[in-house]
Design an enzyme around this catalytic site. Structure first.
Site, PDB file in Angstrom:
ATOM      1  N   SER A 146      17.648  47.311  34.654  1.00 15.54           N
ATOM      2  CA  SER A 146      16.894  46.361  35.481  1.00 15.54           C
ATOM      3  C   SER A 146      17.257  44.972  34.980  1.00 15.54           C
ATOM      4  O   SER A 146      17.647  44.813  33.811  1.00 15.54           O
ATOM      5  CB  SER A 146      15.395  46.618  35.287  1.00 15.54           C
ATOM      6  OG  SER A 146      14.670  45.444  35.556  1.00 15.54           O
ATOM      7  N   TYR A 160       8.467  49.324  30.186  1.00 13.43           N
ATOM      8  CA  TYR A 160       9.558  49.628  31.122  1.00 13.43           C
ATOM      9  C   TYR A 160      10.800  48.801  30.753  1.00 13.43           C
ATOM     10  O   TYR A 160      11.915  49.335  30.689  1.00 13.43           O
ATOM     11  CB  TYR A 160       9.075  49.292  32.532  1.00 13.43           C
ATOM     12  CG  TYR A 160      10.123  49.255  33.612  1.00 13.43           C
ATOM     13  CD1 TYR A 160      10.466  50.404  34.324  1.00 13.43           C
ATOM     14  CD2 TYR A 160      10.748  48.055  33.963  1.00 13.43           C
ATOM     15  CE1 TYR A 160      11.413  50.365  35.334  1.00 13.43           C
ATOM     16  CE2 TYR A 160      11.687  48.007  34.975  1.00 13.43           C
ATOM     17  CZ  TYR A 160      12.027  49.160  35.660  1.00 13.43           C
ATOM     18  OH  TYR A 160      12.965  49.123  36.661  1.00 13.43           O
TER      19      TYR A 160
HETATM   20  N1  LIG Z   1      13.460  48.336  43.129  1.00 20.12           N
HETATM   21  C1  LIG Z   1      13.771  47.373  42.299  1.00 20.12           C
HETATM   22  O1  LIG Z   1      13.515  46.200  42.574  1.00 20.12           O
HETATM   23  C2  LIG Z   1      14.427  47.683  40.996  1.00 20.12           C
HETATM   24  C3  LIG Z   1      14.690  46.608  40.140  1.00 20.12           C
HETATM   25  C4  LIG Z   1      15.306  46.860  38.928  1.00 20.12           C
HETATM   26  C5  LIG Z   1      15.674  48.154  38.586  1.00 20.12           C
HETATM   27  N2  LIG Z   1      15.407  49.178  39.430  1.00 20.12           N
HETATM   28  C6  LIG Z   1      15.814  50.523  39.001  1.00 20.12           C
HETATM   29  O2  LIG Z   1      16.482  51.177  40.060  1.00 20.12           O
HETATM   30  C7  LIG Z   1      16.241  52.577  39.978  1.00 20.12           C
HETATM   31  C8  LIG Z   1      15.714  53.095  41.304  1.00 20.12           C
HETATM   32  O3  LIG Z   1      14.459  52.461  41.545  1.00 20.12           O
HETATM   33  P1  LIG Z   1      13.700  52.493  42.942  1.00 20.12           P
HETATM   34  O4  LIG Z   1      13.286  51.122  43.229  1.00 20.12           O
HETATM   35  O5  LIG Z   1      14.488  53.245  43.927  1.00 20.12           O
HETATM   36  O6  LIG Z   1      12.374  53.289  42.520  1.00 20.12           O
HETATM   37  P2  LIG Z   1      11.497  54.322  43.333  1.00 20.12           P
HETATM   38  O7  LIG Z   1      10.164  54.307  42.664  1.00 20.12           O
HETATM   39  O8  LIG Z   1      11.584  54.086  44.788  1.00 20.12           O
HETATM   40  O9  LIG Z   1      12.225  55.704  43.021  1.00 20.12           O
HETATM   41  C9  LIG Z   1      12.194  56.262  41.736  1.00 20.12           C
HETATM   42  C10 LIG Z   1      12.282  57.767  41.889  1.00 20.12           C
HETATM   43  O10 LIG Z   1      12.244  58.344  40.572  1.00 20.12           O
HETATM   44  C11 LIG Z   1      11.479  59.528  40.651  1.00 20.12           C
HETATM   45  N3  LIG Z   1      10.889  59.888  39.376  1.00 20.12           N
HETATM   46  C12 LIG Z   1       9.980  59.183  38.668  1.00 20.12           C
HETATM   47  N4  LIG Z   1       9.557  59.906  37.611  1.00 20.12           N
HETATM   48  C13 LIG Z   1      10.239  61.083  37.656  1.00 20.12           C
HETATM   49  C14 LIG Z   1      10.240  62.255  36.846  1.00 20.12           C
HETATM   50  N5  LIG Z   1       9.431  62.364  35.788  1.00 20.12           N
HETATM   51  N6  LIG Z   1      11.061  63.269  37.177  1.00 20.12           N
HETATM   52  C15 LIG Z   1      11.868  63.188  38.265  1.00 20.12           C
HETATM   53  N7  LIG Z   1      11.907  62.112  39.075  1.00 20.12           N
HETATM   54  C16 LIG Z   1      11.098  61.077  38.764  1.00 20.12           C
HETATM   55  C17 LIG Z   1      10.359  59.167  41.647  1.00 20.12           C
HETATM   56  O11 LIG Z   1       9.743  60.341  42.161  1.00 20.12           O
HETATM   57  C18 LIG Z   1      11.093  58.352  42.685  1.00 20.12           C
HETATM   58  O12 LIG Z   1      11.558  59.143  43.753  1.00 20.12           O
HETATM   59  C19 LIG Z   1      15.257  52.775  38.820  1.00 20.12           C
HETATM   60  O13 LIG Z   1      15.955  53.165  37.662  1.00 20.12           O
HETATM   61  C20 LIG Z   1      14.648  51.411  38.648  1.00 20.12           C
HETATM   62  O14 LIG Z   1      14.184  51.211  37.337  1.00 20.12           O
HETATM   63  C21 LIG Z   1      14.791  48.982  40.621  1.00 20.12           C
END
Ligand SMILES: NC(=O)c1ccc[n+]([C@@H]2O[C@H](COP(=O)([O-])OP(=O)(O)OC[C@H]3O[C@@H](n4cnc5c(N)ncnc54)[C@H](O)[C@@H]3O)[C@@H](O)[C@H]2O)c1
Length: 254
Positions: A146, A160
């Site tokens: 992130s 996080y």
């Molecule tokens: N959305 C953003 O703005 C953003 C910013 C920085 C980093 N990220 C990173 O990008 C990646 C994707 O994020 P996103 O925004 O799509 O998040 P999201 O919350 O939409 O999706 C995350 C997924 O991970 C799954 N998950 C969580 N805990 C779990 C577990 N114990 N076992 C199996 N699956 C599990 C959830 O069910 C969900 O489907 C992540 O690593 C996040 O940290 C996202």
């Protein structure tokens, strides 16, 4: 051959977080590029629906799993690879965010985030790396950090953010270890992307303020991040390894 699909026809890729925003967009984009997708997420209808809707091949499959269950990870990856025609890579997009001030953090909330975001990254990277080395055809591992890995925590995301700093460091370690086998290991660092995680414990005002600070003046989409994951998985990224790819619309510049 589609430009972004180069090398991905018939490639077997495990995508974690496949029922979430970026994971789902990545699973779709890989399937569109001709890959066979093993979609991993917590058990539930969202995962089943995603797999049923994936384009391209007919043999995509779901791997319902709680990534917090460390002892299940190694067997699950081995089992998934047996069901993939040609194992090529891992995209580990799953993560868990719990916004809390440091005073509110408990051992339980610490472990819930570190187990999924960092510990599972190690276990999954190690298992995927071993199997790709054994296969002897190279491969790809793509982790997710992130922007907070660099900026430090914003909006009570201390735990996080610490886990995401670890992902960057760990990615470089696996890139060094696996490079000789033709396996690249990279991390994607999204900025503010429109998904459930971004909206969680956040306000539209705070999101609008971040978007206003972004040179592109907006929030990114999951598809825009997925495109970078597909690039990294493709043959076009064959000389990119150990990198942390900034996908933030210029919010962060490095
Ligand atoms: N959305 C953003 O703005 C953003 C910013 C920085 C980093 N990220 C990173 O990008 C990646 C994707 O994020 P996103 O925004 O799509 O998040 P999201 O919350 O939409 O999706 C995350 C997924 O991970 C799954 N998950 C969580 N805990 C779990 C577990 N114990 N076992 C199996 N699956 C599990 C959830 O069910 C969900 O489907 C992540 O690593 C996040 O940290 C996202």
């Amino acid at each position: 051959m589609a430009l972004l699909g180069a090398g991905l026809e018939g490639a077997g890729v495990i995508v974690t977080g496949a029922a979430g925003g970026i994971g789902e967009a990545t699973a779709r984009a890989l399937a569109e590029a001709g890959a066979q997708v093993c979609a991993l997420d917590l058990p539930g209808p969202a995962l089943d629906d995603l797999v049923a809707a994936l384009p391209g091949r007919q043999d995509h499959f779901a791997l319902p799993l709680d990534l917090g269950d460390t002892s299940a990870l190694d067997p699950a990856v081995h089992d998934a690879v047996e069901h993939l025609d040609r194992f090529w890579g891992l995209v580990h997009a799953a993560a868990f965010l719990q916004r809390q001030s440091p005073e509110e953090v408990t051992e339980e909330t610490w472990d819930a985030q570190l187990d999924v975001n960092l510990k599972a990254t190690f276990w999954l990277n190690r298992a995927a790396g071993e199997l790709l080395v054994a296969r002897g055809q190279g491969g790809r591992i793509i982790n997710f950090t992130s922007a907070a890995w660099m900026t430090g925590p914003m909006l009570d995301s201390d735990v996080y953010s610490a886990s995401k700093g670890g992902v960057v460091t760990m990615t470089k370690g696996f890139a060094r270890r696996l490079g000789a086998a033709g396996i690249t290991v990279n991390a994607i660092s999204p900025g503010q992307i429109e998904t459930a995680m971004q909206r969680k414990q956040n306000t539209p005002e705070a999101m609008a303020a971040v978007a206003a600070n972004c040179p592109l003046g907006r929030t990114g989409t999951a598809a825009e991040v997925a495109a970078v994951a597909v690039f990294l998985a493709s043959s076009h990224a064959s000389f990119v390894s150990g990198a942390t790819i900034n996908v933030s619309g210029g919010l962060l510049m490095y």
